[in-house]
Motif scaffolding. Structure first.
Motif, mmCIF file in Angstrom:
data_model
loop_
_atom_site.group_PDB
_atom_site.id
_atom_site.type_symbol
_atom_site.label_atom_id
_atom_site.label_comp_id
_atom_site.label_asym_id
_atom_site.label_seq_id
_atom_site.Cartn_x
_atom_site.Cartn_y
_atom_site.Cartn_z
ATOM 1 N N ALA A 163 28.772 32.777 32.797
ATOM 2 C CA ALA A 163 28.621 33.805 31.776
ATOM 3 C C ALA A 163 28.512 35.150 32.473
ATOM 4 O O ALA A 163 27.787 35.287 33.463
ATOM 5 C CB ALA A 163 27.386 33.549 30.921
ATOM 6 N N THR A 164 29.248 36.133 31.983
ATOM 7 C CA THR A 164 29.200 37.483 32.536
ATOM 8 C C THR A 164 28.652 38.429 31.482
ATOM 9 O O THR A 164 29.066 38.389 30.322
ATOM 10 C CB THR A 164 30.599 37.946 32.969
ATOM 11 N N ALA A 165 27.711 39.283 31.875
ATOM 12 C CA ALA A 165 27.128 40.280 30.987
ATOM 13 C C ALA A 165 27.645 41.641 31.400
ATOM 14 O O ALA A 165 27.622 41.990 32.584
ATOM 15 C CB ALA A 165 25.603 40.239 31.080
ATOM 16 N N SER A 166 28.100 42.436 30.436
ATOM 17 C CA SER A 166 28.824 43.658 30.773
ATOM 18 C C SER A 166 28.293 44.887 30.051
ATOM 19 O O SER A 166 27.665 44.798 28.991
ATOM 20 C CB SER A 166 30.308 43.488 30.444
ATOM 21 N N PHE A 167 28.615 46.018 30.646
ATOM 22 C CA PHE A 167 28.338 47.306 30.031
ATOM 23 C C PHE A 167 29.084 47.485 28.711
ATOM 24 O O PHE A 167 28.739 48.361 27.915
ATOM 25 C CB PHE A 167 28.718 48.420 31.013
ATOM 26 N N ASP A 168 30.119 46.675 28.452
ATOM 27 C CA ASP A 168 30.860 46.780 27.195
ATOM 28 C C ASP A 168 30.139 46.107 26.025
ATOM 29 O O ASP A 168 30.716 45.954 24.948
ATOM 30 C CB ASP A 168 32.279 46.225 27.345
ATOM 31 N N TYR A 169 28.879 45.726 26.219
ATOM 32 C CA TYR A 169 27.984 45.133 25.221
ATOM 33 C C TYR A 169 28.233 43.637 25.009
ATOM 34 O O TYR A 169 27.525 43.006 24.231
ATOM 35 C CB TYR A 169 28.098 45.812 23.851
ATOM 36 N N ALA A 170 29.235 43.069 25.637
ATOM 37 C CA ALA A 170 29.620 41.685 25.378
ATOM 38 C C ALA A 170 29.281 40.777 26.554
ATOM 39 O O ALA A 170 29.053 41.227 27.676
ATOM 40 C CB ALA A 170 31.112 41.602 25.079
ATOM 41 N N LEU A 171 29.281 39.473 26.259
ATOM 42 C CA LEU A 171 29.211 38.450 27.292
ATOM 43 C C LEU A 171 30.498 37.644 27.242
ATOM 44 O O LEU A 171 31.031 37.352 26.163
ATOM 45 C CB LEU A 171 28.018 37.518 27.086
ATOM 46 N N GLY A 172 31.002 37.325 28.421
ATOM 47 C CA GLY A 172 32.156 36.444 28.505
ATOM 48 C C GLY A 172 31.721 35.067 28.964
ATOM 49 O O GLY A 172 30.845 34.933 29.813
ATOM 50 N N LEU A 173 32.307 34.040 28.383
ATOM 51 C CA LEU A 173 32.045 32.659 28.778
ATOM 52 C C LEU A 173 33.304 32.115 29.423
ATOM 53 O O LEU A 173 34.392 32.197 28.838
ATOM 54 C CB LEU A 173 31.655 31.813 27.564
ATOM 55 N N TRP A 174 33.156 31.525 30.634
ATOM 56 C CA TRP A 174 34.311 31.179 31.455
ATOM 57 C C TRP A 174 34.239 29.742 31.938
ATOM 58 O O TRP A 174 33.170 29.229 32.243
ATOM 59 C CB TRP A 174 34.380 32.100 32.689
ATOM 60 N N ASP A 175 35.430 29.115 32.030
ATOM 61 C CA ASP A 175 35.581 27.807 32.658
ATOM 62 C C ASP A 175 35.893 28.044 34.136
ATOM 63 O O ASP A 175 36.949 28.599 34.470
ATOM 64 C CB ASP A 175 36.716 27.035 31.987
ATOM 65 N N LEU A 176 34.979 27.661 35.014
ATOM 66 C CA LEU A 176 35.153 27.974 36.428
ATOM 67 C C LEU A 176 36.185 27.090 37.116
ATOM 68 O O LEU A 176 36.652 27.425 38.204
ATOM 69 C CB LEU A 176 33.813 27.864 37.153
ATOM 70 N N ALA A 177 36.556 25.970 36.510
ATOM 71 C CA ALA A 177 37.586 25.127 37.117
ATOM 72 C C ALA A 177 38.954 25.800 37.059
ATOM 73 O O ALA A 177 39.769 25.660 37.974
ATOM 74 C CB ALA A 177 37.637 23.772 36.422
ATOM 75 N N SER A 178 39.206 26.561 35.982
ATOM 76 C CA SER A 178 40.507 27.188 35.808
ATOM 77 C C SER A 178 40.451 28.708 35.838
ATOM 78 O O SER A 178 41.485 29.362 35.993
ATOM 79 C CB SER A 178 41.113 26.758 34.465
#
Length: 477
Positions: A77-92
Motif C-alpha cells: 500500500a502506498t500513501a501519497s500527497f495526492d490524498y489517495a492510497l494505492g493497493l498493489w500486487d507485488l508479484a506483478s
C-alpha cells in the motif's frame, strides 16, 4: 559502540518546497473509485493499471509519503500527497485499486491481520478500509493535527497513532469489524512522529519532535520512563525486542544520525552518522538482520544489525528526500519520495538508480529554462494541479478553464464546505488576492495550504501564464 561515518557529499538540499494544493478550492475527489476500492479476489488480482512494472509502482499524482507491505509480502500500500492510497500486487507490480477517502495528504498505511488496511493523514483522521469491498471505509476521528505514523499491537487488536497534536491515539479493533478510540496518551511537549509496540504488547514506544523517546505502560495508560533525550527532534524509531526483554531500539533524528541503544540497559551500542540530515524513513527487514533508513538528501543506507556495519549506501534521489521505506522480504526494499511512484529495489542488485537522477520533477525547474510565470506554476502549483482537462489524480483539480469558474464548482471533486459556500469566481483579480493575502485568509476553512506570493510581479507573471495555459481569453491591456 560502533560508529561509521560516510564521506560528505555536497551541501544539504532544501527539504521543503511550496505547495499549492487546492487552487480553485479543491479537495480531492472521492468519486473516482467506489468507497474502499473493492478487491474481489486477491489470489487473482484485477488491475486497472496498464503495463505494470516490477520495479516501479506507478500511477499516483503526488509524492509518496508512506509505504506498507502485507505480512505475506504479496501486497503493498502506498500513501501519497495526492490524498489517495494505492493497493498493489507485488508479484506483478499491477495496481489493484485506489483507496480514496482522505481529505488531505495520506501519510501512513498499515495492513491488519484480518486483511483490512488502516491509514492516517493530514486530515487528522484514520481510515479503516475493507479491501474486499463489502463495506464502506470507516473514518476514525479524535486527533487535532496530522497523523504521521501507525503501529499495530502484537495481538492485532490495538492500533496506535502518532500525531502532531502531541498525543498518541489508541484505537480498539472489535470482533464486529469496526474500531473506536479507547484512549489518548498525553505527555509529549510537541508533535509525535512515530510509535512502536513492545513484543509482549504491554508497552508502547513513541518518538517526538520534543527530542524524546518515551515508553508507555499500556495497562495504566501512563508514562513508564523516558528512554532517550535528544537535542534534536526524533522522527523515526524501530524496535527489535527479544522475548526476555532484551534487544535494541533504533531512532533517527533531525540531525541525520541513527542511534541504537540496548533495550535492557539503555546503553548506546551504535551510532550511524552519514553526515546528512534529517532521517525521514526507516524500516527493519522481516528477519531483523537489516535496518534501512533514508534521509532528506535522498540517500538510502542499509546496515547489518549483527555488527551495525554499513552494507549498502547510495543516493537514490538527486534532489529531494526519501520519505518512505518498507521491506517486501529480507532482500527487497520499497522506497518512496518526491516522485509519483514507489521504487522496488533488490538490495543485492547493482546500484542502479531507483529514481531519475537527471530529469527534474515537474516542480523543480531552473530559473533560466522557463518564463517566470511558468516557474511560479511549476514550483508552487504543479504538485497539486494540472493544466489539462485530466486531473491525473493530483491533490487538486485541473486548472483548465479555471478563469470564470466559481470556486468549488468543478464536478467530480469533493470540496470543503467553505468552498461550496463561497461566491468567489476565479479571475485575475481574485487569484491575485488569493496569493497576496494567502488562502488561510482569503478562503478560510478550505483545504488550501497557507501560502503567499509576496512579489506583485511574480503574481502577475503566474496569472499571465495561467491565462495562456488554461485556455483563457487574452487579458485586456
Amino acid at each position: 559502540m560502533r560508529l561509521w561515518r560516510a564521506p560528505r557529499r555536497g551541501a544539504p538540499v532544501a527539504a521543503l518546497f511550496a505547495l499549492c494544493a487546492g487552487l480553485a478550492g479543491a479537495d480531492p475527489s472521492v468519486a473516482q473509485t467506489a468507497p474502499g476500492g473493492a478487491v474481489d479476489d486477491l489470489a487473482a488480482p484485477k488491475t486497472n493499471a496498464a503495463a505494470p512494472s516490477l520495479d516501479r509502482l506507478e500511477g499516483h499524482g503526488g509524492p509518496i509519503k508512506g509505504v506498507a507491505v502485507s505480512s505475506d509480502g504479496r501486497l503493498a500500500a502506498t500513501a501519497s500527497f495526492d490524498y489517495a492510497l494505492g493497493l498493489w500486487d507485488l508479484a506483478s507490480g499491477a495496481r489493484l485499486t485506489w483507496l480514496d477517502g482522505h481529505e488531505a495528504a495520506a501519510n501512513a498505511a498499515l495492513f491488519l491481520p484480518d486483511g483490512r488496511l488502516v491509514s492516517g493523514g493530514d486530515d487528522f483522521a484514520l481510515m479503516l478500509w475493507d479491501l474486499s469491498g463489502d463495506s464502506a471505509p470507516l473514518r476514525l476521528e479524535g486527533h487535532q493535527n496530522k497523523i504521521q505514523n501507525l503501529a499495530l499491537s502484537p495481538m492485532g487488536d490495538l492500533i496506535a497513532s502518532a500525531s502532531w497534536d502531541g498525543d498518541i491515539g489508541l484505537w480498539r479493533l472489535s470482533s464486529e469489524g469496526d474500531a473506536a478510540l479507547e484512549a489518548m496518551l498525553d505527555g509529549h511537549q510537541s508533535g509525535v512522529n512515530d510509535v512502536a509496540f513492545s513484543a509482549d504488547g504491554a508497552a508502547l514506544f513513541s518518538a517526538s519532535t520534543d527530542g524524546t523517546v518515551r515508553r508507555w505502560d499500556l495497562e495504566t495508560r501512563s508514562l513508564k520512563r523516558i528512554e532517550a533525550r535528544h537535542g534534536f527532534g526524533v522522527n523515526l524509531l524501530t524496535l527489535n525486542e527479544t522475548a526476555e526483554g532484551g534487544g535494541w531500539l533504533a531512532y533517527g533524528g533531525a540531525d541525520g544520525i541513527v542511534r541504537v541503544q540496548d533495550l535492557a540497559s539503555g546503553a548506546e551500542i551504535a551510532l550511524l552518522d552519514g553526515e546528512r540530515r534529517p532521517i525521514l524513513a526507516m524500516a527493519e527487514s522481516p528477519d531483523g538482520q537489516r535496518l534501512a533508513y533514508g534521509d532528506g538528501e535522498g540517500y538510502i543506507s542499509v546496515v547489518r544489525t549483527a555488527d551495525w556495519s554499513l552494507e549498502r549506501e547510495f543516493r537514490a534521489v538527486t534532489r529531494g528526500p526519501i520519505w518512505a521505506l518498507a521491506f517486501k522480504d529480507d532482500e527487497t526494499l520499497l522506497a518512496g519520495g518526491l516522485d509519483d511512484f514507489a521504487a522496488v529495489w533488490p538490495i543485492g542488485a547493482a546500484e542502479a538508480p531507483l529514481f531519475p537522477k537527471d530529469a527534474p520533477r515537474r516542480f523543480q525547474v531552473a530559473a533560466d529554462e522557463v518564463s517566470n510565470g511558468e516557474r511560479q506554476f511549476a514550483r508552487k502549483c504543479s504538485v497539486c494541479h494540472t493544466l489539462t482537462p485530466d486531473s491525473r489524480r493530483r491533490a487538486g483539480p485541473t486548472l483548465f478553464g479555471v478563469f470564470g469558474r466559481r470556486a468549488g464548482a468543478l464536478s467530480g471533486y469533493a470540496y470543503s464546505p467553505a468552498l461550496l459556500a463561497s461566491d468567489i469566481v476565479w479571475s485575475p483579480e481574485t487569484l491575485d488576492k488569493l496569493f497576496d493575502i494567502g488562502p488561510d485568509h482569503y478562503t478560510p476553512g478550505s483545504k488550501m495550504p497557507m501560502q503567499r506570493i509576496v512579489d506583485p510581479s511574480d503574481r502577475a507573471d503566474l496569472i499571465s501564464y495561467l491565462r495562456a495555459a488554461t485556455g483563457a481569453a487574452p487579458q485586456d491591456p
